[in-house]
Design a protein around this motif. Structure first.
Motif, PDB file in Angstrom:
ATOM      1  N   UNK A  49       0.825  -1.204   0.000  1.00  0.00           N
ATOM      2  CA  UNK A  49       0.000   0.000   0.000  1.00  0.00           C
ATOM      3  C   UNK A  49       0.864   1.260   0.000  1.00  0.00           C
ATOM      4  N   UNK A  50       1.972   1.236   0.721  1.00  0.00           N
ATOM      5  CA  UNK A  50       2.901   2.372   0.699  1.00  0.00           C
ATOM      6  C   UNK A  50       3.503   2.524  -0.687  1.00  0.00           C
ATOM      7  N   UNK A  51       3.870   1.410  -1.302  1.00  0.00           N
ATOM      8  CA  UNK A  51       4.430   1.460  -2.646  1.00  0.00           C
ATOM      9  C   UNK A  51       3.423   2.054  -3.617  1.00  0.00           C
ATOM     10  N   UNK A  52       2.161   1.657  -3.507  1.00  0.00           N
ATOM     11  CA  UNK A  52       1.115   2.235  -4.350  1.00  0.00           C
ATOM     12  C   UNK A  52       1.027   3.742  -4.118  1.00  0.00           C
ATOM     13  N   UNK A  53       1.066   4.162  -2.875  1.00  0.00           N
ATOM     14  CA  UNK A  53       1.018   5.592  -2.556  1.00  0.00           C
ATOM     15  C   UNK A  53       2.185   6.353  -3.168  1.00  0.00           C
ATOM     16  N   UNK A  54       3.375   5.794  -3.041  1.00  0.00           N
ATOM     17  CA  UNK A  54       4.549   6.438  -3.634  1.00  0.00           C
ATOM     18  C   UNK A  54       4.463   6.482  -5.155  1.00  0.00           C
ATOM     19  N   UNK A  55       4.045   5.380  -5.753  1.00  0.00           N
ATOM     20  CA  UNK A  55       3.954   5.311  -7.209  1.00  0.00           C
ATOM     21  C   UNK A  55       2.941   6.317  -7.742  1.00  0.00           C
ATOM     22  N   UNK A 100      -2.115  -2.810  -7.536  1.00  0.00           N
ATOM     23  CA  UNK A 100      -3.487  -2.999  -7.060  1.00  0.00           C
ATOM     24  C   UNK A 100      -3.845  -4.484  -6.989  1.00  0.00           C
ATOM     25  N   UNK A 101      -3.401  -5.259  -7.974  1.00  0.00           N
ATOM     26  CA  UNK A 101      -3.667  -6.701  -7.959  1.00  0.00           C
ATOM     27  C   UNK A 101      -2.923  -7.393  -6.825  1.00  0.00           C
ATOM     28  N   UNK A 102      -1.685  -6.964  -6.574  1.00  0.00           N
ATOM     29  CA  UNK A 102      -0.892  -7.565  -5.498  1.00  0.00           C
ATOM     30  C   UNK A 102      -1.551  -7.335  -4.142  1.00  0.00           C
ATOM     31  N   UNK A 103      -2.052  -6.126  -3.915  1.00  0.00           N
ATOM     32  CA  UNK A 103      -2.657  -5.827  -2.613  1.00  0.00           C
ATOM     33  C   UNK A 103      -4.161  -6.104  -2.602  1.00  0.00           C
ATOM     34  N   UNK A 109     -10.816   1.216  -7.950  1.00  0.00           N
ATOM     35  CA  UNK A 109      -9.760   2.101  -7.443  1.00  0.00           C
ATOM     36  C   UNK A 109      -8.862   2.537  -8.587  1.00  0.00           C
ATOM     37  N   UNK A 110      -8.579   1.617  -9.508  1.00  0.00           N
ATOM     38  CA  UNK A 110      -7.781   1.944 -10.693  1.00  0.00           C
ATOM     39  C   UNK A 110      -8.454   3.058 -11.491  1.00  0.00           C
TER      40      UNK A 110
END
Length: 191
Positions: A49-55, A100-103, A109-110
């Motif tokens: 989720x942090x990685x998604x936020x950073x990305x 998104x698929x990983x988490x 959301x996409x």
């Protein structure tokens, strides 16, 4: 790494002032460190989720720059530039969707994320169109900021955190394969 190495940095060094880009890159990296500071203090967020936020934050800044450049440079009638921008969105969408698929977050959301990024691009293009006379300096700083934010996400969040999961050699092979694929992709884009 492929996008940064074969597209963003060469294009930047060819077209912009190095000092302005360096200042922007440092600013972008520091902004991401600050964002990271706030994300890492929230216990309910896992690494993905942090990685998604950073990305998303890095792509958000990147869309500001792309939109501003598109508006400021008056390339509205350039079909090759527009085609490059459209094709450029494919790897970004794949990266967001993969996380998104990983988490295991729903696909809606996409749609929210890409809608926000699209609006950011449009508003930035409009702003770039409206302030053309100072556009070169602002574009240089924004491009540097994009490099700084993308370097942070790539090195710290994606590669840095993948070492534990994959090991150094498999990770190096994946990075090399990805960079080669981006090099081929960039070579196929219209000039």
């Amino acid at each position: 790494m492929g996008i940064i190495s074969f597209d963003l940095i060469p294009h930047t060094l060819k077209n912009f002032d190095f000092k302005g880009v360096l200042l922007g890159a440092l600013t972008g990296y520091i902004v991401m460190l600050l964002i990271g500071h706030f994300f890492h203090h929230k216990e309910e967020l896992n690494v993905s989720e942090r990685t998604l936020g950073f990305l998303v934050a890095a792509i958000f800044f990147h869309h500001i720059i792309m939109g501003f450049s598109y508006g400021a440079v008056t390339l509205f009638n350039s079909y090759s530039f527009l085609t490059a921008i459209i094709l450029h969105q494919i790897p970004e969408g794949i990266a967001i969707m993969t996380i998104l698929l990983i988490i295991r977050i729903k696909g809606i959301t996409f749609l929210y994320i890409i809608s926000i990024l699209s609006v950011v691009f449009g508003v930035s293009a409009f702003l770039g169109e409206s302030i053309k006379e100072t556009a070169r300096t602002v574009d240089t700083l924004l491009t540097g900021t994009a490099i700084g934010t993308l370097l942070f996400v790539t090195l710290n969040e994606i590669i840095g955190k993948s070492k534990k999961q994959f090991g150094r050699i498999p990770l190096l092979l994946m990075i090399t394969f990805g960079a080669i694929m981006i090099k081929i992709y960039i070579s196929l884009l219209p000039d």
